[in-house]
Design an enzyme around this catalytic site. Sequence first.
Site, PDB file in Angstrom:
ATOM      1  N   HIS A 176       0.876  -1.182   0.000  1.00  0.00           N
ATOM      2  CA  HIS A 176       0.000   0.000   0.000  1.00  0.00           C
ATOM      3  C   HIS A 176       0.909   1.227   0.000  1.00  0.00           C
ATOM      4  O   HIS A 176       1.636   1.466   0.959  1.00  0.00           O
ATOM      5  CB  HIS A 176      -0.886  -0.051   1.256  1.00  0.00           C
ATOM      6  CG  HIS A 176      -2.108   0.792   1.179  1.00  0.00           C
ATOM      7  ND1 HIS A 176      -3.112   0.564   0.264  1.00  0.00           N
ATOM      8  CD2 HIS A 176      -2.509   1.866   1.906  1.00  0.00           C
ATOM      9  CE1 HIS A 176      -4.078   1.459   0.433  1.00  0.00           C
ATOM     10  NE2 HIS A 176      -3.729   2.270   1.413  1.00  0.00           N
TER      11      HIS A 176
ATOM     12  N   LYS B  56     -10.311   5.987  -3.938  1.00  0.00           N
ATOM     13  CA  LYS B  56      -9.406   7.022  -3.431  1.00  0.00           C
ATOM     14  C   LYS B  56      -8.003   6.650  -3.901  1.00  0.00           C
ATOM     15  O   LYS B  56      -7.589   5.497  -3.756  1.00  0.00           O
ATOM     16  CB  LYS B  56      -9.529   7.049  -1.908  1.00  0.00           C
ATOM     17  CG  LYS B  56      -8.401   7.708  -1.145  1.00  0.00           C
ATOM     18  CD  LYS B  56      -8.865   8.026   0.283  1.00  0.00           C
ATOM     19  CE  LYS B  56      -7.722   8.052   1.276  1.00  0.00           C
ATOM     20  NZ  LYS B  56      -8.129   8.537   2.597  1.00  0.00           N
TER      21      LYS B  56
ATOM     22  N   LYS C 203      -3.903   7.338  -3.590  1.00  0.00           N
ATOM     23  CA  LYS C 203      -2.901   7.920  -2.709  1.00  0.00           C
ATOM     24  C   LYS C 203      -1.810   8.501  -3.591  1.00  0.00           C
ATOM     25  O   LYS C 203      -1.117   7.746  -4.296  1.00  0.00           O
ATOM     26  CB  LYS C 203      -2.316   6.853  -1.789  1.00  0.00           C
ATOM     27  CG  LYS C 203      -3.327   6.094  -0.966  1.00  0.00           C
ATOM     28  CD  LYS C 203      -4.054   6.953   0.032  1.00  0.00           C
ATOM     29  CE  LYS C 203      -3.222   7.255   1.249  1.00  0.00           C
ATOM     30  NZ  LYS C 203      -4.072   7.897   2.309  1.00  0.00           N
TER      31      LYS C 203
ATOM     32  N   ASP D 185      -5.868  11.471  -2.191  1.00  0.00           N
ATOM     33  CA  ASP D 185      -5.345  11.848  -0.866  1.00  0.00           C
ATOM     34  C   ASP D 185      -3.862  12.142  -1.026  1.00  0.00           C
ATOM     35  O   ASP D 185      -3.080  11.258  -1.398  1.00  0.00           O
ATOM     36  CB  ASP D 185      -5.565  10.707   0.132  1.00  0.00           C
ATOM     37  CG  ASP D 185      -5.217  11.115   1.555  1.00  0.00           C
ATOM     38  OD1 ASP D 185      -4.753  12.254   1.754  1.00  0.00           O
ATOM     39  OD2 ASP D 185      -5.412  10.289   2.472  1.00  0.00           O
TER      40      ASP D 185
ATOM     41  N   GLU E 299      -8.004  15.357  -0.811  1.00  0.00           N
ATOM     42  CA  GLU E 299      -7.828  15.211   0.640  1.00  0.00           C
ATOM     43  C   GLU E 299      -6.438  15.698   1.049  1.00  0.00           C
ATOM     44  O   GLU E 299      -5.434  15.308   0.452  1.00  0.00           O
ATOM     45  CB  GLU E 299      -8.015  13.726   0.991  1.00  0.00           C
ATOM     46  CG  GLU E 299      -7.872  13.403   2.463  1.00  0.00           C
ATOM     47  CD  GLU E 299      -8.219  11.936   2.763  1.00  0.00           C
ATOM     48  OE1 GLU E 299      -8.885  11.275   1.927  1.00  0.00           O
ATOM     49  OE2 GLU E 299      -7.809  11.454   3.836  1.00  0.00           O
TER      50      GLU E 299
ATOM     51  N   ASP F  64      -7.975  16.104   6.574  1.00  0.00           N
ATOM     52  CA  ASP F  64      -7.752  14.847   7.303  1.00  0.00           C
ATOM     53  C   ASP F  64      -6.730  15.094   8.429  1.00  0.00           C
ATOM     54  O   ASP F  64      -7.130  15.371   9.566  1.00  0.00           O
ATOM     55  CB  ASP F  64      -7.292  13.742   6.350  1.00  0.00           C
ATOM     56  CG  ASP F  64      -7.182  12.396   7.046  1.00  0.00           C
ATOM     57  OD1 ASP F  64      -7.654  12.299   8.200  1.00  0.00           O
ATOM     58  OD2 ASP F  64      -6.620  11.436   6.483  1.00  0.00           O
TER      59      ASP F  64
ATOM     60  N   LYS G  16     -12.053  10.441  12.131  1.00  0.00           N
ATOM     61  CA  LYS G  16     -11.415   9.175  12.531  1.00  0.00           C
ATOM     62  C   LYS G  16     -11.419   9.139  14.044  1.00  0.00           C
ATOM     63  O   LYS G  16     -11.021  10.135  14.688  1.00  0.00           O
ATOM     64  CB  LYS G  16      -9.958   9.094  12.027  1.00  0.00           C
ATOM     65  CG  LYS G  16      -9.830   9.018  10.524  1.00  0.00           C
ATOM     66  CD  LYS G  16      -8.383   8.989  10.060  1.00  0.00           C
ATOM     67  CE  LYS G  16      -8.339   9.018   8.537  1.00  0.00           C
ATOM     68  NZ  LYS G  16      -6.969   9.126   7.995  1.00  0.00           N
TER      69      LYS G  16
ATOM     70  N   GLU H 101     -14.553   5.080   4.226  1.00  0.00           N
ATOM     71  CA  GLU H 101     -13.523   4.189   3.665  1.00  0.00           C
ATOM     72  C   GLU H 101     -13.182   3.101   4.685  1.00  0.00           C
ATOM     73  O   GLU H 101     -12.008   2.791   4.886  1.00  0.00           O
ATOM     74  CB  GLU H 101     -12.289   4.992   3.266  1.00  0.00           C
ATOM     75  CG  GLU H 101     -11.691   5.776   4.424  1.00  0.00           C
ATOM     76  CD  GLU H 101     -10.459   6.592   4.062  1.00  0.00           C
ATOM     77  OE1 GLU H 101     -10.406   7.132   2.938  1.00  0.00           O
ATOM     78  OE2 GLU H 101      -9.565   6.691   4.925  1.00  0.00           O
TER      79      GLU H 101
END
Length: 380
Positions: free
Chosen positions: A19, A164, A166, A195, A221, A246, A270, A324
């Site tokens: 990731h 989304k 990254k 993001d 984001e 965020d 979050k 998410e």
Amino acid sequence: MKLHSIETVLVDIPTTRVHHLSFGAITTQNYVIVRVRDEDGVVGIGEASTIGGPAWAEESTETIKTIIDTYLTPHLVGRDPRDLQAMSVLMERLVRGNRFAKAAVEMALLDLVARSLGVPAHRLLGGKVHDQIELAWTLASGGTDADIAEGEAKLDARLHHVFKLKIGAGDPMADVAHASRIAEHFAGRARVQVDVNQAWDELTATRCIARLEAAGVALIEQPVARHNVAAMARLAARFDVAIMADEALGTPADALNLVQHAAADVFALKLTKAGGPLATMKTAAIAEAAGIPCYGGCMLETSVGTAAYLHTFVAIHGVRAGCELFGPLLLKDDLVTQPLRYHDGAIHLHDGDGFGVEIDPSKLAFYRRDRTPVLAVRTP
Ligand code: MUC
Ligand code: MG
């Protein structure tokens, strides 16, 4: 009712693929699982998840465990866990910052109290206003073609129709080309958002967002550093495409500051960065008063943390920008006996008291960091 004990366990679970984020690439997710017990033996569970150790924010699982074991547990044991607000105020007094640590404990206390009352945890937060929440998936394999193939598979499985991306690790214009190709590929079939995880300065953000907006990207984001609220405000004023806060949004005080500066169009909630379910509800109340929609963010939790997030998000009317909560779907394995309910582009609320999930002891034994290796073949 008295709190008898608080146990913290470090857990590592590998991801299904690498990731990639602006600050690094992960192959394993790290967790602190918190188990609180009352004097009758009722157990509540919570979780703190970090991405890349202290790379996303200041806390790592190691610091979280130390803060809980050394500075919270001795003061919380013996108190009445039903006094959730008082416990939260006490934790705030005992420990400055370290909100991931406090959040994991507060989650576990909420789970414990809800279980002992025989109600789902969302009831203690005012009850649910959603039964399901639209579910984004993060395409972050590191390659455009691989991301497109992964997105197609997700659409085929009817699991997600929001993606989304990254970005922020590479050359900004290469990132723009990557995101634009994916947005154009899925145009009309899936929404694409990016993001940046704070990677750009304001000038880079201004140039890149103009191009991303033209390519049909629906949301940007955290494009700039979390402290740069003034730049976020200028970007939010300049572009139609939504700017989501965020990393810039931790506490309710951060929410108020972002509102006062008109620095975000959407808030990513979050539980861990806020300091727990109660602070998340307070942040959502500020968003509601300001007319700002909320998005249910994640830190790639297992089903334990995901269930805690879900029970909180379903109790927040303003969570109308989707979520998410896909953490369990990116992990090679999970810690619970029953998987959460993912289908038709959404995560659906499950039944059960508390957060409605049970830890599978054999999974916890296998993935805990301090496990004693079990030798398959013993030497004589
Ligand atoms: C973040 O910054 O939003 C959660 C899922 C994901 O892919 O990245 C994160 C963290
Ligand atoms: Mg983010």
